[in-house]
Design a protein around this motif. Sequence first.
Motif, mmCIF file in Angstrom:
data_model
loop_
_atom_site.group_PDB
_atom_site.id
_atom_site.type_symbol
_atom_site.label_atom_id
_atom_site.label_comp_id
_atom_site.label_asym_id
_atom_site.label_seq_id
_atom_site.Cartn_x
_atom_site.Cartn_y
_atom_site.Cartn_z
ATOM 1 N N GLY A 56 76.283 55.895 27.629
ATOM 2 C CA GLY A 56 75.918 54.480 27.540
ATOM 3 C C GLY A 56 75.710 53.869 28.916
ATOM 4 O O GLY A 56 74.729 53.149 29.159
ATOM 5 N N LEU A 57 76.620 54.152 29.837
ATOM 6 C CA LEU A 57 76.505 53.574 31.179
ATOM 7 C C LEU A 57 75.260 54.079 31.905
ATOM 8 O O LEU A 57 74.579 53.322 32.603
ATOM 9 C CB LEU A 57 77.758 53.897 32.011
ATOM 10 C CG LEU A 57 79.019 53.102 31.667
ATOM 11 C CD1 LEU A 57 80.202 53.584 32.508
ATOM 12 C CD2 LEU A 57 78.805 51.601 31.876
ATOM 13 N N TYR A 58 74.964 55.348 31.702
ATOM 14 C CA TYR A 58 73.781 55.901 32.389
ATOM 15 C C TYR A 58 72.497 55.300 31.808
ATOM 16 O O TYR A 58 71.551 55.013 32.529
ATOM 17 C CB TYR A 58 73.783 57.425 32.284
ATOM 18 C CG TYR A 58 72.713 58.082 33.125
ATOM 19 C CD1 TYR A 58 72.540 57.743 34.462
ATOM 20 C CD2 TYR A 58 71.863 59.046 32.586
ATOM 21 C CE1 TYR A 58 71.550 58.336 35.239
ATOM 22 C CE2 TYR A 58 70.877 59.654 33.352
ATOM 23 C CZ TYR A 58 70.720 59.285 34.681
ATOM 24 O OH TYR A 58 69.742 59.883 35.455
ATOM 25 N N GLU A 59 72.489 55.094 30.500
ATOM 26 C CA GLU A 59 71.326 54.441 29.884
ATOM 27 C C GLU A 59 71.117 53.046 30.487
ATOM 28 O O GLU A 59 69.995 52.660 30.815
ATOM 29 C CB GLU A 59 71.540 54.281 28.367
ATOM 30 C CG GLU A 59 71.198 55.517 27.589
ATOM 31 C CD GLU A 59 71.632 55.421 26.140
ATOM 32 O OE1 GLU A 59 72.288 54.435 25.746
ATOM 33 O OE2 GLU A 59 71.343 56.374 25.392
ATOM 34 N N ALA A 60 72.229 52.317 30.624
ATOM 35 C CA ALA A 60 72.122 50.965 31.191
ATOM 36 C C ALA A 60 71.602 51.042 32.629
ATOM 37 O O ALA A 60 70.783 50.226 33.053
ATOM 38 C CB ALA A 60 73.472 50.261 31.131
ATOM 39 N N TYR A 61 72.061 52.044 33.367
ATOM 40 C CA TYR A 61 71.597 52.229 34.750
ATOM 41 C C TYR A 61 70.092 52.506 34.769
ATOM 42 O O TYR A 61 69.341 51.915 35.554
ATOM 43 C CB TYR A 61 72.358 53.395 35.395
ATOM 44 C CG TYR A 61 71.775 53.835 36.714
ATOM 45 C CD1 TYR A 61 72.151 53.215 37.894
ATOM 46 C CD2 TYR A 61 70.833 54.873 36.761
ATOM 47 C CE1 TYR A 61 71.603 53.604 39.108
ATOM 48 C CE2 TYR A 61 70.282 55.268 37.971
ATOM 49 C CZ TYR A 61 70.665 54.639 39.135
ATOM 50 O OH TYR A 61 70.119 55.025 40.333
ATOM 51 N N LEU A 62 69.654 53.413 33.896
ATOM 52 C CA LEU A 62 68.234 53.784 33.877
ATOM 53 C C LEU A 62 67.372 52.583 33.517
ATOM 54 O O LEU A 62 66.301 52.372 34.088
ATOM 55 C CB LEU A 62 68.003 54.931 32.880
ATOM 56 C CG LEU A 62 68.602 56.287 33.280
ATOM 57 C CD1 LEU A 62 68.408 57.299 32.160
ATOM 58 C CD2 LEU A 62 67.994 56.814 34.580
ATOM 59 N N THR A 63 67.856 51.793 32.570
ATOM 60 C CA THR A 63 67.116 50.588 32.183
ATOM 61 C C THR A 63 67.001 49.675 33.398
ATOM 62 O O THR A 63 65.928 49.145 33.688
ATOM 63 C CB THR A 63 67.850 49.878 31.028
ATOM 64 O OG1 THR A 63 68.040 50.833 29.982
ATOM 65 C CG2 THR A 63 67.060 48.703 30.493
ATOM 66 N N GLY A 64 68.103 49.521 34.124
ATOM 67 C CA GLY A 64 68.096 48.672 35.324
ATOM 68 C C GLY A 64 67.170 49.216 36.398
ATOM 69 O O GLY A 64 66.684 48.476 37.251
ATOM 70 N N ARG A 65 66.931 50.525 36.373
ATOM 71 C CA ARG A 65 66.040 51.121 37.385
ATOM 72 C C ARG A 65 64.578 51.105 36.921
ATOM 73 O O ARG A 65 63.718 51.723 37.525
ATOM 74 C CB ARG A 65 66.520 52.554 37.669
ATOM 75 C CG ARG A 65 66.194 53.001 39.071
ATOM 76 C CD ARG A 65 66.996 54.158 39.557
ATOM 77 N NE ARG A 65 66.184 54.999 40.433
ATOM 78 C CZ ARG A 65 66.653 55.926 41.243
ATOM 79 N NH1 ARG A 65 67.950 56.161 41.299
ATOM 80 N NH2 ARG A 65 65.861 56.655 41.990
ATOM 81 N N GLY A 66 64.360 50.425 35.805
ATOM 82 C CA GLY A 66 62.976 50.192 35.371
ATOM 83 C C GLY A 66 62.433 51.213 34.394
ATOM 84 O O GLY A 66 61.235 51.232 34.108
ATOM 85 N N ILE A 67 63.297 52.081 33.867
ATOM 86 C CA ILE A 67 62.796 53.054 32.885
ATOM 87 C C ILE A 67 62.855 52.385 31.508
ATOM 88 O O ILE A 67 63.914 51.935 31.059
ATOM 89 C CB ILE A 67 63.613 54.358 32.941
ATOM 90 C CG1 ILE A 67 63.435 54.982 34.338
ATOM 91 C CG2 ILE A 67 63.178 55.322 31.834
ATOM 92 C CD1 ILE A 67 64.116 56.290 34.566
ATOM 93 N N ALA A 68 61.715 52.323 30.858
ATOM 94 C CA ALA A 68 61.602 51.553 29.617
ATOM 95 C C ALA A 68 62.248 52.294 28.443
ATOM 96 O O ALA A 68 62.336 53.527 28.439
ATOM 97 C CB ALA A 68 60.138 51.277 29.326
ATOM 98 N N ALA A 69 62.674 51.508 27.467
ATOM 99 C CA ALA A 69 63.356 52.076 26.292
ATOM 100 C C ALA A 69 62.553 53.190 25.615
ATOM 101 O O ALA A 69 63.135 54.214 25.231
ATOM 102 C CB ALA A 69 63.698 50.963 25.308
ATOM 103 N N PRO A 70 61.236 53.046 25.436
ATOM 104 C CA PRO A 70 60.496 54.133 24.760
ATOM 105 C C PRO A 70 60.624 55.477 25.492
ATOM 106 O O PRO A 70 60.659 56.531 24.856
ATOM 107 C CB PRO A 70 59.042 53.640 24.761
ATOM 108 C CG PRO A 70 59.143 52.162 24.863
ATOM 109 C CD PRO A 70 60.364 51.882 25.687
#
Length: 362
Positions: A307-321
């Motif tokens: 979960g934390l890594y997903e949140a990090y990736l989202t913050g780094r601009g990687i889109a949900a799809p």
Amino acid sequence: MKRYPAFDPPEYVAWEPEPGLVAAFAETPRRDPERRRVVEGLDEAALLGLYAGLLRTRLQDITLKRWVKTGVISKAWLGTGEEAMTVGPVLALERARDFVVPMIRNAGACAEMGMPIADNFRTYLGTGDAPSGGRDLHAGTLAHHVLQPISHVGDVVPVVAGMALAGAMRGDGAVTLTWIGDGSTKTGTAHEGLNFAAVRRVPAIFVIHNNQVALGTRIEQHHLPGEFEALPESYGMAGAAFDGNNVLDAYAAARLAAARCREGRGPVMLVGTTFRMGGHATHDEREARETFPAEWFATWGKRDPIGLYEAYLTGRGIAAPALEAVEAGVADEVARAETEALRSREERPPEPASAVRGVYAH
Ligand SMILES: Cc1ncc(C[n+]2csc(CCOP(=O)(O)OP(=O)(O)O)c2C)c(N)n1
Ligand SMILES: [Mg+2]
């Protein structure tokens, strides 16, 4: 990722990112300038590769847990909540020349080294076409540079020291990495192996996998003063700590350690702290909940490494799809491996005569 209420720890079922923890996740590997450089050098493919590794590891465990609950197997040793401890260090290595020696809780290392997931499942099912030929539930195959774990915890450490020494003698730059549980550090063989590795300056990485429990024994019942950070120095080894729930910190620490090993500067001991969100195996999950205060599960549950890594990736601009596409691909990969392994169970039982092959006397 999709959550699995029947199999996930309850803390993960309705998991939501806590802003303070998400900020700390990004900050942790940036505190050290060298780790920061490693993490900033990761492109999107590498970042998603780490994500896929975490998912692959979790989904293998979910499959095994479903098998236990539906009577396919009787129990399984899982690494739920501890995936970053395994995936970060393995993906920091070079598959083609380095070696890993996982313990059973690090079984996710097998697939990350390229071993078919079906072979991990076949190992549990004891099929004739499993790497162990159906003899042992510890997974690994040297063809993929993974040595099968030794059941006697700690005994693998001198073997790892020997593998690393062999690498140094070959001169091919190979690094050998293993994990030593907090409990396993208490064995005599682990001490002998660590000392040998230090004295001979072999290219090995020893990850102290501190999940704060050894079977049913809490850390403070088996370890004083409760910190492992002083251990590397006591062996005369280089050492560093990392956040065991942070795949980037684990990756960067191992990447730097491997570079140091390849320069011929001797072994490195990395100390990662995490928490086991389940039982020792699937049979004692209730006891595990009684072994620790409920707050431990609540606190560590908020630090789900995925979960934390997903949140990090989202913050780094990687889109949900993009994340969803990785998850769909991995889920499909694991499902296909499950089908293959179950087919082996029907079609490839071990041959009875194989029981006496490869043993010392029969
Ligand atoms: C030499 C030895 N003693 C006892 C056991 C039984 N046993 C299996 S795992 C384990 C605890 C290991 O604790 P730790 O090293 O912290 O690993 P973890 O289970 O937390 O991954 C024990 C006591 C064993 N396998 N080998
Ligand atoms: Mg432990």
